[in-house]
Motif scaffolding. Sequence first.
Motif, PDB file in Angstrom:
ATOM      1  N   ILE A  94       0.836  -1.208   0.000  1.00 39.12           N
ATOM      2  CA  ILE A  94       0.000   0.000   0.000  1.00 39.12           C
ATOM      3  C   ILE A  94       0.868   1.254   0.000  1.00 39.12           C
ATOM      4  O   ILE A  94       0.591   2.216  -0.728  1.00 39.12           O
ATOM      5  N   LEU A  95       1.934   1.257   0.785  1.00 41.92           N
ATOM      6  CA  LEU A  95       2.841   2.414   0.791  1.00 41.92           C
ATOM      7  C   LEU A  95       3.510   2.587  -0.573  1.00 41.92           C
ATOM      8  O   LEU A  95       3.673   3.718  -1.051  1.00 41.92           O
ATOM      9  N   THR A  96       3.868   1.492  -1.203  1.00 41.29           N
ATOM     10  CA  THR A  96       4.466   1.574  -2.533  1.00 41.29           C
ATOM     11  C   THR A  96       3.451   2.073  -3.560  1.00 41.29           C
ATOM     12  O   THR A  96       3.799   2.841  -4.464  1.00 41.29           O
ATOM     13  N   LEU A  97       2.187   1.658  -3.424  1.00 39.57           N
ATOM     14  CA  LEU A  97       1.145   2.142  -4.327  1.00 39.57           C
ATOM     15  C   LEU A  97       0.937   3.647  -4.191  1.00 39.57           C
ATOM     16  O   LEU A  97       0.672   4.333  -5.182  1.00 39.57           O
ATOM     17  N   ILE A  98       1.070   4.176  -2.989  1.00 38.36           N
ATOM     18  CA  ILE A  98       0.947   5.622  -2.793  1.00 38.36           C
ATOM     19  C   ILE A  98       2.072   6.348  -3.531  1.00 38.36           C
ATOM     20  O   ILE A  98       1.840   7.344  -4.222  1.00 38.36           O
ATOM     21  N   GLY A  99       3.289   5.850  -3.410  1.00 40.43           N
ATOM     22  CA  GLY A  99       4.404   6.437  -4.142  1.00 40.43           C
ATOM     23  C   GLY A  99       4.257   6.280  -5.635  1.00 40.43           C
ATOM     24  O   GLY A  99       4.586   7.186  -6.412  1.00 40.43           O
ATOM     25  N   LEU A 100       3.740   5.123  -6.073  1.00 40.31           N
ATOM     26  CA  LEU A 100       3.511   4.871  -7.489  1.00 40.31           C
ATOM     27  C   LEU A 100       2.495   5.854  -8.063  1.00 40.31           C
ATOM     28  O   LEU A 100       2.670   6.397  -9.148  1.00 40.31           O
ATOM     29  N   TYR A 101       1.434   6.103  -7.312  1.00 37.61           N
ATOM     30  CA  TYR A 101       0.414   7.064  -7.752  1.00 37.61           C
ATOM     31  C   TYR A 101       1.003   8.472  -7.844  1.00 37.61           C
ATOM     32  O   TYR A 101       0.751   9.196  -8.807  1.00 37.61           O
ATOM     33  N   SER A 102       1.794   8.841  -6.857  1.00 35.83           N
ATOM     34  CA  SER A 102       2.400  10.184  -6.859  1.00 35.83           C
ATOM     35  C   SER A 102       3.312  10.374  -8.060  1.00 35.83           C
ATOM     36  O   SER A 102       3.271  11.417  -8.715  1.00 35.83           O
ATOM     37  N   ALA A 103       4.133   9.383  -8.340  1.00 32.53           N
ATOM     38  CA  ALA A 103       5.047   9.503  -9.479  1.00 32.53           C
ATOM     39  C   ALA A 103       4.284   9.474 -10.802  1.00 32.53           C
ATOM     40  O   ALA A 103       4.593  10.235 -11.721  1.00 32.53           O
TER      41      ALA A 103
END
Length: 137
Positions: free
Chosen positions: A28-37
């Motif tokens: 989930i934390l990686t998905l948040i970063g993925l969405y931001s990028a």
Amino acid sequence: MSLETRVYKLMDLVARHNYVTGLSMLEILTLIGLYSAGMGIPIFNLGLAGAAITAHIYGAITVAVLSIIILAAAMRTNEFKLKAISLFNVLFVLVAAFEGLFYFGGFVDPSYALGMAVGFVGTLFTTSGILFYCLSH
């Protein structure tokens, strides 16, 4: 409550269901970063070259690896629902990756971006479902 007790409680929480809980938190934390990028590219009018797209691609690879690890860890449990949700998680990651390969492969078409979005939202829901399932059982 001492710091040692808090650390042991966190370790018990993360180690539940063969580390599926901790891995789903990390996904989930990686998905948040993925969405931001990924959203930084059209918002700031960046091209398909540079730091944002590189972060987006490496984030997608990380999410794919984490989803496969979660599925493998879920298969070691006796929970059918956890196995099913983990399988759907991998399928949604594959949908997003398949559409992303076309989008960033040169065919810049909004339908591929929509496919990535559907895969992302499905991955987010299934990963959250995995986390909530592990926390409630």
